[in-house]
Motif scaffolding. Structure first.
Motif, PDB file in Angstrom:
ATOM      1  N   ILE A   1       0.852  -1.172   0.000  1.00 43.36           N
ATOM      2  CA  ILE A   1       0.000   0.000   0.000  1.00 43.36           C
ATOM      3  C   ILE A   1       0.892   1.227   0.000  1.00 43.36           C
ATOM      4  CG2 ILE A   1      -1.667   1.323   1.315  1.00 43.36           C
ATOM      5  CD1 ILE A   1      -2.718  -1.283   2.426  1.00 43.36           C
ATOM      6  N   CYS A   2       0.542   2.176  -0.849  1.00 48.45           N
ATOM      7  CA  CYS A   2       1.261   3.442  -0.889  1.00 48.45           C
ATOM      8  C   CYS A   2       0.280   4.559  -0.580  1.00 48.45           C
ATOM      9  CB  CYS A   2       1.883   3.656  -2.260  1.00 48.45           C
ATOM     10  SG  CYS A   2       2.665   5.267  -2.389  1.00 48.45           S
ATOM     11  N   LEU A   3       0.700   5.454   0.278  1.00 51.29           N
ATOM     12  CA  LEU A   3      -0.137   6.580   0.660  1.00 51.29           C
ATOM     13  C   LEU A   3       0.615   7.881   0.446  1.00 51.29           C
ATOM     14  CD1 LEU A   3      -1.370   5.334   4.141  1.00 51.29           C
ATOM     15  CD2 LEU A   3      -2.661   5.291   2.018  1.00 51.29           C
ATOM     16  N   LEU A   4      -0.136   8.941   0.271  1.00 43.84           N
ATOM     17  CA  LEU A   4       0.409  10.290   0.336  1.00 43.84           C
ATOM     18  C   LEU A   4      -0.131  10.895   1.624  1.00 43.84           C
ATOM     19  CD1 LEU A   4       1.799  12.875  -0.619  1.00 43.84           C
ATOM     20  CD2 LEU A   4      -0.299  13.406  -1.894  1.00 43.84           C
ATOM     21  N   ILE A   5       0.769  11.325   2.477  1.00 42.60           N
ATOM     22  CA  ILE A   5       0.387  11.935   3.746  1.00 42.60           C
ATOM     23  C   ILE A   5       0.848  13.381   3.709  1.00 42.60           C
ATOM     24  CG2 ILE A   5       0.747  11.922   6.246  1.00 42.60           C
ATOM     25  CD1 ILE A   5       1.299   8.866   5.914  1.00 42.60           C
ATOM     26  N   ILE A   6      -0.063  14.292   4.001  1.00 39.69           N
ATOM     27  CA  ILE A   6       0.257  15.708   4.096  1.00 39.69           C
ATOM     28  C   ILE A   6       0.043  16.120   5.542  1.00 39.69           C
ATOM     29  CG2 ILE A   6      -0.285  18.036   3.293  1.00 39.69           C
ATOM     30  CD1 ILE A   6      -1.352  16.705   0.694  1.00 39.69           C
ATOM     31  N   ALA A  26       7.815   3.837   5.262  1.00 39.76           N
ATOM     32  CA  ALA A  26       8.815   3.668   4.204  1.00 39.76           C
ATOM     33  C   ALA A  26       8.198   3.416   2.830  1.00 39.76           C
ATOM     34  CB  ALA A  26       9.773   2.533   4.566  1.00 39.76           C
ATOM     35  N   HIS A  27       6.924   3.036   2.781  1.00 39.54           N
ATOM     36  CA  HIS A  27       6.233   2.830   1.506  1.00 39.54           C
ATOM     37  C   HIS A  27       5.387   4.040   1.115  1.00 39.54           C
ATOM     38  CE1 HIS A  27       7.379  -1.253   2.383  1.00 39.54           C
ATOM     39  NE2 HIS A  27       6.955  -1.636   1.195  1.00 39.54           N
ATOM     40  N   VAL A  55      14.642  12.705   0.656  1.00 39.14           N
ATOM     41  CA  VAL A  55      14.114  13.925   1.253  1.00 39.14           C
ATOM     42  C   VAL A  55      14.493  15.135   0.414  1.00 39.14           C
ATOM     43  CG1 VAL A  55      14.119  15.402   3.307  1.00 39.14           C
ATOM     44  CG2 VAL A  55      14.295  12.914   3.567  1.00 39.14           C
ATOM     45  N   ASN A  56      13.506  15.979   0.169  1.00 40.55           N
ATOM     46  CA  ASN A  56      13.718  17.245  -0.522  1.00 40.55           C
ATOM     47  C   ASN A  56      13.220  18.357   0.399  1.00 40.55           C
ATOM     48  OD1 ASN A  56      14.336  19.041  -2.634  1.00 40.55           O
ATOM     49  ND2 ASN A  56      12.238  18.956  -3.381  1.00 40.55           N
ATOM     50  N   VAL A  57      14.066  19.343   0.642  1.00 37.40           N
ATOM     51  CA  VAL A  57      13.700  20.467   1.505  1.00 37.40           C
ATOM     52  C   VAL A  57      13.252  21.627   0.624  1.00 37.40           C
ATOM     53  CG1 VAL A  57      14.500  22.088   3.264  1.00 37.40           C
ATOM     54  CG2 VAL A  57      15.380  19.730   3.241  1.00 37.40           C
ATOM     55  N   LEU A  58      12.070  22.143   0.901  1.00 41.01           N
ATOM     56  CA  LEU A  58      11.522  23.278   0.159  1.00 41.01           C
ATOM     57  C   LEU A  58      11.541  24.502   1.062  1.00 41.01           C
ATOM     58  CD1 LEU A  58       8.412  21.419  -1.265  1.00 41.01           C
ATOM     59  CD2 LEU A  58      10.608  21.769  -2.390  1.00 41.01           C
ATOM     60  N   GLU A  59      12.200  25.520   0.603  1.00 40.24           N
ATOM     61  CA  GLU A  59      12.295  26.756   1.376  1.00 40.24           C
ATOM     62  C   GLU A  59      11.330  27.777   0.790  1.00 40.24           C
ATOM     63  OE1 GLU A  59      14.985  27.647   3.681  1.00 40.24           O
ATOM     64  OE2 GLU A  59      16.116  25.782   3.536  1.00 40.24           O
ATOM     65  N   HIS A  60      10.508  28.350   1.627  1.00 38.52           N
ATOM     66  CA  HIS A  60       9.613  29.416   1.210  1.00 38.52           C
ATOM     67  C   HIS A  60      10.237  30.723   1.679  1.00 38.52           C
ATOM     68  CE1 HIS A  60       6.160  32.069   0.990  1.00 38.52           C
ATOM     69  NE2 HIS A  60       5.548  31.157   0.282  1.00 38.52           N
ATOM     70  N   GLY A  97       9.275   7.540   0.130  1.00 34.59           N
ATOM     71  CA  GLY A  97       9.776   6.303   0.735  1.00 34.59           C
ATOM     72  C   GLY A  97      10.648   5.496  -0.195  1.00 34.59           C
ATOM     73  N   LYS A  98      11.817   5.102   0.287  1.00 37.74           N
ATOM     74  CA  LYS A  98      12.734   4.305  -0.516  1.00 37.74           C
ATOM     75  C   LYS A  98      12.157   2.923  -0.826  1.00 37.74           C
ATOM     76  CE  LYS A  98      16.867   6.647   1.125  1.00 37.74           C
ATOM     77  NZ  LYS A  98      18.130   6.514   1.914  1.00 37.74           N
ATOM     78  N   ALA A  99      11.355   2.352   0.094  1.00 30.14           N
ATOM     79  CA  ALA A  99      10.725   1.065  -0.168  1.00 30.14           C
ATOM     80  C   ALA A  99       9.710   1.184  -1.301  1.00 30.14           C
ATOM     81  CB  ALA A  99      10.054   0.544   1.099  1.00 30.14           C
ATOM     82  N   PHE A 100       9.061   2.342  -1.405  1.00 32.18           N
ATOM     83  CA  PHE A 100       8.117   2.576  -2.498  1.00 32.18           C
ATOM     84  C   PHE A 100       8.840   2.601  -3.832  1.00 32.18           C
ATOM     85  CE2 PHE A 100       5.973   5.683  -5.304  1.00 32.18           C
ATOM     86  CZ  PHE A 100       4.811   4.979  -5.528  1.00 32.18           C
ATOM     87  N   SER A 101      10.058   3.116  -3.870  1.00 28.66           N
ATOM     88  CA  SER A 101      10.822   3.208  -5.102  1.00 28.66           C
ATOM     89  C   SER A 101      11.099   1.842  -5.707  1.00 28.66           C
ATOM     90  CB  SER A 101      12.150   3.932  -4.849  1.00 28.66           C
ATOM     91  OG  SER A 101      11.914   5.225  -4.366  1.00 28.66           O
ATOM     92  N   ALA A 102      11.072   0.793  -4.883  1.00 24.49           N
ATOM     93  CA  ALA A 102      11.382  -0.560  -5.368  1.00 24.49           C
ATOM     94  C   ALA A 102      10.253  -1.146  -6.191  1.00 24.49           C
ATOM     95  CB  ALA A 102      11.703  -1.460  -4.195  1.00 24.49           C
TER      96      ALA A 102
END
Length: 103
Positions: A1-6, A26-27, A55-60, A97-102
């Motif tokens: 299962i893959c989720l997007l969490i905000i 991780a997924h 991880v990507n850091v977004l600066e506002h 998640g790195k596990a999702f990338s697999a």
């Protein structure tokens, strides 16, 4: 299962996302609004994610340094302040998640 969490939990992110929880995600793809007062203050929290997520850091940038804020001027004199959430500086992270990338 893959989720997007905000997540925008007004400073509770460091308690909510402990290392055990992060491993369980991780997924997942996760976007977190950070509430530290500086990049240095957020750095320990960001590092928690690096073993299991890309991880990507977004600066506002501050409102007075963001040319996009001028586009809001027609709304009202308070539009820039509201859009900046009354914060002089803001940071978000996106964590894939790195596990999702697999998959």
């Amino acid at each position: 299962i893959c989720l997007l969490i905000i997540s925008d939990v007004e400073g509770g992110e460091t308690e909510l996302f402990g290392t055990d929880v992060i491993r369980l995600l991780a997924h997942c793809a996760v976007i977190v609004e950070l509430h530290g007062v500086s990049a240095e203050a957020n750095s320990r929290f960001i590092e928690r994610w690096r073993d299991t997520h890309e991880v990507n850091v977004l600066e506002h940038p501050p409102a007075d340094q963001n040319p996009e804020m001028d586009r809001l001027a027609f709304l009202s004199s308070d539009a820039v302040r509201i859009a900046a959430e009354c914060r002089p500086w803001q940071q978000w992270i996106t964590c894939h998640g790195k596990a999702f990338s697999a998959f």
